[in-house]
Design a protein around this motif. Structure first.
Motif, short mmCIF file in Angstrom:
data_model
loop_
_atom_site.label_atom_id
_atom_site.label_comp_id
_atom_site.label_asym_id
_atom_site.label_seq_id
_atom_site.Cartn_x
_atom_site.Cartn_y
_atom_site.Cartn_z
N UNK A 30 -61.56 -7.80 5.43
CA UNK A 30 -60.65 -8.92 5.59
C UNK A 30 -59.43 -8.76 4.67
N UNK A 31 -59.65 -8.35 3.43
CA UNK A 31 -58.53 -8.12 2.51
C UNK A 31 -57.62 -7.00 2.99
N UNK A 32 -58.23 -5.93 3.49
CA UNK A 32 -57.44 -4.81 4.02
C UNK A 32 -56.60 -5.29 5.20
N UNK A 33 -57.22 -6.04 6.09
CA UNK A 33 -56.53 -6.53 7.27
C UNK A 33 -55.36 -7.43 6.89
N UNK A 34 -55.57 -8.34 5.93
CA UNK A 34 -54.49 -9.23 5.50
C UNK A 34 -53.33 -8.44 4.89
N UNK A 35 -53.63 -7.46 4.05
CA UNK A 35 -52.57 -6.66 3.44
C UNK A 35 -51.83 -5.84 4.50
N UNK A 36 -52.56 -5.27 5.44
CA UNK A 36 -51.92 -4.50 6.50
C UNK A 36 -51.07 -5.41 7.39
N UNK A 37 -51.56 -6.60 7.66
CA UNK A 37 -50.82 -7.59 8.45
C UNK A 37 -49.51 -7.95 7.76
N UNK A 38 -49.57 -8.18 6.45
CA UNK A 38 -48.37 -8.51 5.69
C UNK A 38 -47.39 -7.34 5.68
N UNK A 39 -47.90 -6.13 5.54
CA UNK A 39 -47.03 -4.95 5.60
C UNK A 39 -46.34 -4.87 6.95
N UNK A 40 -47.07 -5.17 8.00
CA UNK A 40 -46.50 -5.13 9.35
C UNK A 40 -45.40 -6.17 9.53
N UNK A 41 -45.61 -7.36 8.96
CA UNK A 41 -44.58 -8.40 9.03
C UNK A 41 -43.30 -7.91 8.34
N UNK A 42 -43.46 -7.29 7.18
CA UNK A 42 -42.27 -6.78 6.48
C UNK A 42 -41.61 -5.65 7.27
N UNK A 43 -42.41 -4.85 7.97
CA UNK A 43 -41.84 -3.81 8.83
C UNK A 43 -41.02 -4.44 9.96
N UNK A 44 -41.53 -5.52 10.54
CA UNK A 44 -40.78 -6.23 11.58
C UNK A 44 -39.48 -6.81 11.02
N UNK A 45 -39.52 -7.30 9.78
CA UNK A 45 -38.31 -7.82 9.15
C UNK A 45 -37.29 -6.70 8.94
N UNK A 46 -37.77 -5.53 8.55
CA UNK A 46 -36.88 -4.37 8.38
C UNK A 46 -36.22 -4.04 9.71
N UNK A 47 -37.01 -4.00 10.78
CA UNK A 47 -36.45 -3.74 12.11
C UNK A 47 -35.43 -4.80 12.50
N UNK A 48 -35.75 -6.04 12.22
CA UNK A 48 -34.85 -7.15 12.54
C UNK A 48 -33.53 -6.99 11.79
N UNK A 49 -33.60 -6.72 10.50
CA UNK A 49 -32.38 -6.57 9.70
C UNK A 49 -31.58 -5.33 10.12
N UNK A 50 -32.26 -4.31 10.59
CA UNK A 50 -31.57 -3.10 11.06
C UNK A 50 -30.82 -3.35 12.36
#
Length: 176
Positions: free
Chosen positions: A71-91
Motif C-alpha cells: 500500500x505504501x509503495x502504491x501510494x508513493x508510485x501514485x504520487x510520482x505519477x501525478x507529478x509526472x502528469x503535472x510535468x507533462x501538463x506544464x510542458x
C-alpha cells in the motif's frame, strides 16, 4: 509581465521534476524494503523507507506486512505519477494559447488521479485500523488524506473552467 509568468512556470516545472524524482526514489526504496523484508526481515530494518512498525506485522503473518508495505509503495508510485502528469501538463502549456482541449483533459486527469490517491489512502487507513485491532500493534497512520480530496476538487474545477474557455474560444473562431 510575460517574462515573469514564463519564469514562474519554469520554476514550477523544476519543482515538479524534483517532486517526481523524490517520490519515484521513495517508491523504489519502499519496493526494495518490501522485497528484502520478505526475504530477510532483520536486514530490512536498516533500509531506507521501511516502516519499523510494519515489520512487526511480519511476526503475525507475512501477508499483513506485504499488504501494508504494498500500500505504501502504491501510494508513493501514485504520487510520482501525478507529478509526472503535472510535468507533462506544464510542458504542453503555451501562454499564447493556454485554453486548449489537451490542457483541460490533462487537468481533469490530474484531478482524478488525486481523487484516486485519496481513495487509496482512505482504504489504507481502514486496513491499518483493522490490522491494529487484529494484532494489537500500534501502526500509526499514512499521514495524508483529506487534503488530496480538496486539491482534487480544486483541480477539477479549474479543468472545467479550462473546458469552458476552450468552448468560448471555438465559438469565437466560428463567428469570425
Amino acid at each position: 509581465m510575460k517574462i515573469r509568468t514564463e519564469q514562474i512556470l519554469t520554476f514550477l516545472k523544476i519543482v515538479a521534476w524534483l517532486a517526481f524524482v523524490g517520490y519515484a526514489i521513495k517508491a523504489g526504496a519502499q519496493t526494495v524494503g518490501l522485497v528484502v523484508g520478505v526475504i530477510n526481515p532483520a536486514f530490512s530494518e536498516k533500509l531506507y523507507e521501511v516502516n519499523p512498525l510494519f515489520l512487526k506485522l511480519r511476526q503475525y503473518h507475512i501477508q499483513y506486512f506485504v499488504n501494508a508495505m504494498s500500500m505504501l509503495v502504491f501510494l508513493s508510485a501514485f504520487k510520482a505519477h501525478v507529478w509526472y502528469l503535472v510535468i507533462q501538463l506544464l510542458s504542453k502549456l503555451r501562454l499564447q494559447t493556454p485554453f486548449s482541449r489537451d490542457i483541460a483533459k490533462r487537468l481533469e486527469k490530474v484531478a482524478f488521479e488525486l481523487l484516486g490517491i485519496w481513495l487509496v489512502n482512505i482504504m489504507g487507513m481502514a486496513y491499518l485500523k483493522w490490522l491494529e485491532k487484529t494484532t494489537g500493534e500500534q501502526l500509526g497512520d499514512l499521514g495524508v488524506g483529506d487534503e488530496f480530496l480538496l486539491i482534487a476538487a480544486i483541480v477539477y474545477i479549474v479543468s472545467q473552467i479550462f473546458k469552458r474557455g476552450v468552448e468560448l474560444k471555438e465559438e469565437n473562431e466560428l463567428t469570425v
